[in-house]
Design an enzyme around this catalytic site. Structure first.
Site, PDB file in Angstrom:
ATOM      1  N   ASP A  67      -1.652   8.938   4.753  1.00  0.00           N
ATOM      2  CA  ASP A  67      -0.317   8.437   4.409  1.00  0.00           C
ATOM      3  C   ASP A  67       0.538   9.494   3.720  1.00  0.00           C
ATOM      4  O   ASP A  67       0.047  10.565   3.336  1.00  0.00           O
ATOM      5  CB  ASP A  67      -0.448   7.180   3.521  1.00  0.00           C
ATOM      6  CG  ASP A  67      -1.470   7.344   2.397  1.00  0.00           C
ATOM      7  OD1 ASP A  67      -1.890   8.480   2.136  1.00  0.00           O
ATOM      8  OD2 ASP A  67      -1.835   6.330   1.789  1.00  0.00           O
ATOM      9  N   ASN A 136      -5.756  -3.594  -5.570  1.00  0.00           N
ATOM     10  CA  ASN A 136      -5.496  -4.848  -4.848  1.00  0.00           C
ATOM     11  C   ASN A 136      -6.163  -4.840  -3.466  1.00  0.00           C
ATOM     12  O   ASN A 136      -5.850  -5.668  -2.619  1.00  0.00           O
ATOM     13  CB  ASN A 136      -3.982  -5.098  -4.712  1.00  0.00           C
ATOM     14  CG  ASN A 136      -3.274  -3.980  -3.948  1.00  0.00           C
ATOM     15  OD1 ASN A 136      -3.914  -3.069  -3.427  1.00  0.00           O
ATOM     16  ND2 ASN A 136      -1.952  -4.053  -3.879  1.00  0.00           N
ATOM     17  N   HIS A 138      -5.973  -2.364  -1.232  1.00  0.00           N
ATOM     18  CA  HIS A 138      -5.262  -1.650  -0.164  1.00  0.00           C
ATOM     19  C   HIS A 138      -6.015  -0.377   0.247  1.00  0.00           C
ATOM     20  O   HIS A 138      -6.734   0.222  -0.547  1.00  0.00           O
ATOM     21  CB  HIS A 138      -3.800  -1.370  -0.520  1.00  0.00           C
ATOM     22  CG  HIS A 138      -3.532  -0.263  -1.489  1.00  0.00           C
ATOM     23  ND1 HIS A 138      -2.982  -0.488  -2.731  1.00  0.00           N
ATOM     24  CD2 HIS A 138      -3.692   1.080  -1.401  1.00  0.00           C
ATOM     25  CE1 HIS A 138      -2.814   0.672  -3.352  1.00  0.00           C
ATOM     26  NE2 HIS A 138      -3.247   1.643  -2.563  1.00  0.00           N
ATOM     27  N   GLU A 143      -0.889  -2.555   2.433  1.00  0.00           N
ATOM     28  CA  GLU A 143      -0.859  -3.468   1.300  1.00  0.00           C
ATOM     29  C   GLU A 143      -1.297  -4.871   1.730  1.00  0.00           C
ATOM     30  O   GLU A 143      -1.290  -5.189   2.924  1.00  0.00           O
ATOM     31  CB  GLU A 143       0.574  -3.534   0.739  1.00  0.00           C
ATOM     32  CG  GLU A 143       1.089  -2.211   0.182  1.00  0.00           C
ATOM     33  CD  GLU A 143       0.614  -1.956  -1.255  1.00  0.00           C
ATOM     34  OE1 GLU A 143      -0.446  -2.465  -1.644  1.00  0.00           O
ATOM     35  OE2 GLU A 143       1.333  -1.235  -1.968  1.00  0.00           O
TER      36      GLU A 143
HETATM   37  C1  GLP Z   1      -2.858   5.353  -3.314  1.00  0.00           C
HETATM   38  C2  GLP Z   1      -3.284   5.898  -1.948  1.00  0.00           C
HETATM   39  C3  GLP Z   1      -4.599   5.317  -1.501  1.00  0.00           C
HETATM   40  C4  GLP Z   1      -5.614   5.401  -2.630  1.00  0.00           C
HETATM   41  C5  GLP Z   1      -5.123   4.598  -3.795  1.00  0.00           C
HETATM   42  C6  GLP Z   1      -6.100   4.583  -4.969  1.00  0.00           C
HETATM   43  O1  GLP Z   1      -2.148   4.173  -3.224  1.00  0.00           O
HETATM   44  N1  GLP Z   1      -2.302   5.689  -0.934  1.00  0.00           N
HETATM   45  O2  GLP Z   1      -5.058   6.017  -0.360  1.00  0.00           O
HETATM   46  O3  GLP Z   1      -6.862   4.909  -2.201  1.00  0.00           O
HETATM   47  O4  GLP Z   1      -3.899   5.169  -4.243  1.00  0.00           O
HETATM   48  O5  GLP Z   1      -5.959   5.725  -5.735  1.00  0.00           O
HETATM   49  P1  GLP Z   1      -6.937   6.199  -6.856  1.00  0.00           P
HETATM   50  O6  GLP Z   1      -8.093   6.850  -6.162  1.00  0.00           O
HETATM   51  O7  GLP Z   1      -6.145   7.178  -7.660  1.00  0.00           O
HETATM   52  O8  GLP Z   1      -7.345   5.003  -7.632  1.00  0.00           O
END
Ligand code: GLP
Length: 247
Positions: A67, A136, A138, A143
């Protein structure tokens, strides 16, 4: 689905990196599906160390990232392109022309997404898709509530994701409100999935994703239907699953 228990963040990072390294070793021209967020940083550090020790060669590897924020250029230090360069690509012998992140500067969402789907097809699909998980549930920026059958698309980020990601920005108001993300359909088409999770803030999402009903309200729950998923999670992330006597 394989669940590999890790003691802590470092152990999770090492174990997950070993899995990714084995894919590269067995097929040096593989396509890696890569993820951002704080969770995979340790994994990337381990891959860099393996490269420096002469154990890994990225010269023929392709990569496809999940993304990108819409509106951010690759030079912006909050963009996911910037993150990938800083945390992995600048430190290994990958050819940057073979690394792909959605084009955050393309204003035409349909074009940005169609182009990205075409890129994924042109490299022959993804051999191993690395995923973090949002609080959540995702994955990428898919989402809760998003249809499972989507390919790359433009999403409006939820309030909770904007808040969660605000820690990387000067303030919450600077977090872009939209992003381009590979869809669940692209993710499910990867040959292997490697999901990493750390910390108690992910315990609920992990429990619901791995053992709850398969529903778009918990995007990662769809992974229960993938034939080759490995989850590497530390004790805190697995705490609720353990408490329920499921592990
Ligand atoms: C973002 C990214 C996700 C990632 C998520 C969790 O929203 N788009 O790909 O998994 O954050 O991030 P973290 O690993 O910092 O908790």
């Amino acid at each position: 689905m394989r669940i590999i228990k890790a003691k802590d963040y470092d152990d999770m990072s090492r174990k997950a990196a070993n899995i990714m390294a084995s894919v590269i070793t067995l097929d040096p021209s593989c396509t890696l599906g890569l993820a951002t967020g704080s969770t995979p940083i340790g994994l990337y550090k381990n891959l860099i160390a393996a490269y420096e020790n002469g154990n890994l060669d990225f010269s023929k590897v392709h990569s496809i990232n999940l993304d990108e924020y819409k509106g951010l250029s690759g030079d912006n230090d909050q963009s996911y392109r910037y993150f990938m360069n800083a945390n992995l690509f600048d430190h290994v012998n990958i050819d940057k022309n073979k690394t792909y992140v959605p084009n955050g500067l393309e204003e035409d969402s349909d074009k940005a997404c169609a182009d990205y789907n075409e890129i994924i097809r042109s490299v022959g699909g993804i051999d191993i898709q690395l995923l973090g998980i949002g609080g959540n549930g995702h994955i990428g920026f898919n989402e809760p509530g998003e249809a499972f059958e989507k390919e790359t698309h433009c999403v409006d980020l939820t309030e909770s994701t904007i808040k969660a990601n605000a820690r990387f920005f000067e303030s919450m108001y600077e977090v872009p409100k939209q992003a381009y993300t590979m869809g669940i359909k692209n993710i499910m088409a990867a040959k292997k999935i490697l999901l990493v999770a750390t910390g108690s803030a992910k315990a609920d999402a992990l429990y619901k994703s791995l053992y709850g009903p398969i529903t778009p309200n918990v995007p990662a729950s769809i992974l229960q239907l993938h034939q080759d998923v490995t989850v590497v999670a530390d004790e805190d992330a697995l705490s609720l699953i353990k408490e329920k006597g499921l592990l």
